[in-house]
Design a protein around this motif. Structure first.
Motif, PDB file in Angstrom:
ATOM      1  N   GLY A 161       0.801  -1.220   0.000  1.00  0.00           N
ATOM      2  CA  GLY A 161       0.000   0.000   0.000  1.00  0.00           C
ATOM      3  C   GLY A 161       0.828   1.262   0.000  1.00  0.00           C
ATOM      4  O   GLY A 161       0.281   2.361   0.098  1.00  0.00           O
ATOM      5  N   LYS A 162       2.137   1.108  -0.063  1.00  0.00           N
ATOM      6  CA  LYS A 162       3.089   2.220  -0.088  1.00  0.00           C
ATOM      7  C   LYS A 162       2.930   3.144   1.127  1.00  0.00           C
ATOM      8  O   LYS A 162       3.056   4.360   1.024  1.00  0.00           O
ATOM      9  CB  LYS A 162       2.937   3.023  -1.384  1.00  0.00           C
ATOM     10  CG  LYS A 162       3.100   2.180  -2.640  1.00  0.00           C
ATOM     11  CD  LYS A 162       3.766   2.950  -3.739  1.00  0.00           C
ATOM     12  CE  LYS A 162       3.862   2.208  -5.043  1.00  0.00           C
ATOM     13  NZ  LYS A 162       4.316   0.865  -5.000  1.00  0.00           N
ATOM     14  N   ASP A 163       2.697   2.549   2.282  1.00  0.00           N
ATOM     15  CA  ASP A 163       2.574   3.281   3.534  1.00  0.00           C
ATOM     16  C   ASP A 163       3.852   3.057   4.350  1.00  0.00           C
ATOM     17  O   ASP A 163       3.949   2.100   5.111  1.00  0.00           O
ATOM     18  CB  ASP A 163       1.345   2.803   4.302  1.00  0.00           C
ATOM     19  CG  ASP A 163       1.049   3.664   5.520  1.00  0.00           C
ATOM     20  OD1 ASP A 163       1.795   4.626   5.765  1.00  0.00           O
ATOM     21  OD2 ASP A 163       0.061   3.360   6.220  1.00  0.00           O
TER      22      ASP A 163
ATOM     23  N   LEU B 104      10.922   0.480  -0.364  1.00  0.00           N
ATOM     24  CA  LEU B 104       9.782   1.387  -0.408  1.00  0.00           C
ATOM     25  C   LEU B 104      10.238   2.815  -0.133  1.00  0.00           C
ATOM     26  O   LEU B 104       9.822   3.756  -0.832  1.00  0.00           O
ATOM     27  CB  LEU B 104       8.739   0.967   0.638  1.00  0.00           C
ATOM     28  CG  LEU B 104       7.535   1.871   0.827  1.00  0.00           C
ATOM     29  CD1 LEU B 104       6.674   1.866  -0.424  1.00  0.00           C
ATOM     30  CD2 LEU B 104       6.729   1.427   2.016  1.00  0.00           C
ATOM     31  N   ALA B 105      11.130   2.980   0.828  1.00  0.00           N
ATOM     32  CA  ALA B 105      11.629   4.314   1.181  1.00  0.00           C
ATOM     33  C   ALA B 105      12.478   4.890   0.043  1.00  0.00           C
ATOM     34  O   ALA B 105      12.387   6.082  -0.271  1.00  0.00           O
ATOM     35  CB  ALA B 105      12.431   4.254   2.465  1.00  0.00           C
ATOM     36  N   SER B 106      13.295   4.036  -0.588  1.00  0.00           N
ATOM     37  CA  SER B 106      14.165   4.525  -1.671  1.00  0.00           C
ATOM     38  C   SER B 106      13.333   4.837  -2.914  1.00  0.00           C
ATOM     39  O   SER B 106      13.655   5.755  -3.665  1.00  0.00           O
ATOM     40  CB  SER B 106      15.250   3.512  -1.991  1.00  0.00           C
ATOM     41  OG  SER B 106      14.694   2.344  -2.538  1.00  0.00           O
ATOM     42  N   ALA B 107      12.278   4.078  -3.150  1.00  0.00           N
ATOM     43  CA  ALA B 107      11.431   4.333  -4.320  1.00  0.00           C
ATOM     44  C   ALA B 107      10.649   5.636  -4.138  1.00  0.00           C
ATOM     45  O   ALA B 107      10.351   6.323  -5.104  1.00  0.00           O
ATOM     46  CB  ALA B 107      10.460   3.177  -4.522  1.00  0.00           C
ATOM     47  N   LYS B 108      10.357   5.958  -2.887  1.00  0.00           N
ATOM     48  CA  LYS B 108       9.604   7.170  -2.606  1.00  0.00           C
ATOM     49  C   LYS B 108      10.488   8.406  -2.760  1.00  0.00           C
ATOM     50  O   LYS B 108      10.012   9.473  -3.118  1.00  0.00           O
ATOM     51  CB  LYS B 108       9.032   7.095  -1.201  1.00  0.00           C
ATOM     52  CG  LYS B 108       7.842   7.944  -0.990  1.00  0.00           C
ATOM     53  CD  LYS B 108       7.178   7.617   0.331  1.00  0.00           C
ATOM     54  CE  LYS B 108       5.751   8.064   0.280  1.00  0.00           C
ATOM     55  NZ  LYS B 108       5.046   7.770   1.497  1.00  0.00           N
ATOM     56  N   ALA B 109      11.770   8.253  -2.447  1.00  0.00           N
ATOM     57  CA  ALA B 109      12.684   9.409  -2.476  1.00  0.00           C
ATOM     58  C   ALA B 109      13.091   9.811  -3.870  1.00  0.00           C
ATOM     59  O   ALA B 109      12.680   9.416  -4.857  1.00  0.00           O
ATOM     60  CB  ALA B 109      13.951   9.056  -1.691  1.00  0.00           C
TER      61      ALA B 109
END
Length: 96
Positions: A46-48, A91-96
């Protein structure tokens, strides 16, 4: 001295009762660990990121405690923790 009605294997019967109790307890703990891991996976899906990190810390604590008490092997616990943390980090790296 009166003869016991249970015979000679009273200790074996008690050991069997204990093994049943321990097996049930271990199953509950493994189930809890799997549930926590699924929560982390669903948060990642869920990308949370915030929820994933909180569930990840809970899962880490559960894996460590299970490994410490011998319910799961310590290397298996380490491997599963590593794979979960890689997903959360991804997930954190994809968001950044």
């Amino acid at each position: 001295m009166a003869k016991l009605k249970t015979g000679r294997h009273t200790s074996a019967l008690k050991a069997h009762r204990q093994s049943d109790t321990h097996a049930e307890h271990n199953l509950q703990i493994r189930s809890k660990i799997r549930t926590l891991a699924r929560k982390v996976e669903s948060a990642v899906a869920g990308k949370d990121a915030k929820a994933a990190k909180t569930f990840l810390s809970e899962a880490f604590a559960a894996w460590d405690k299970a490994a410490k008490t011998g319910i799961v092997h310590w290397r298996a616990a380490s491997r599963k923790k590593s794979r979960l943390s890689q997903r959360v980090a991804g997930l954190a790296s994809a968001k950044a």
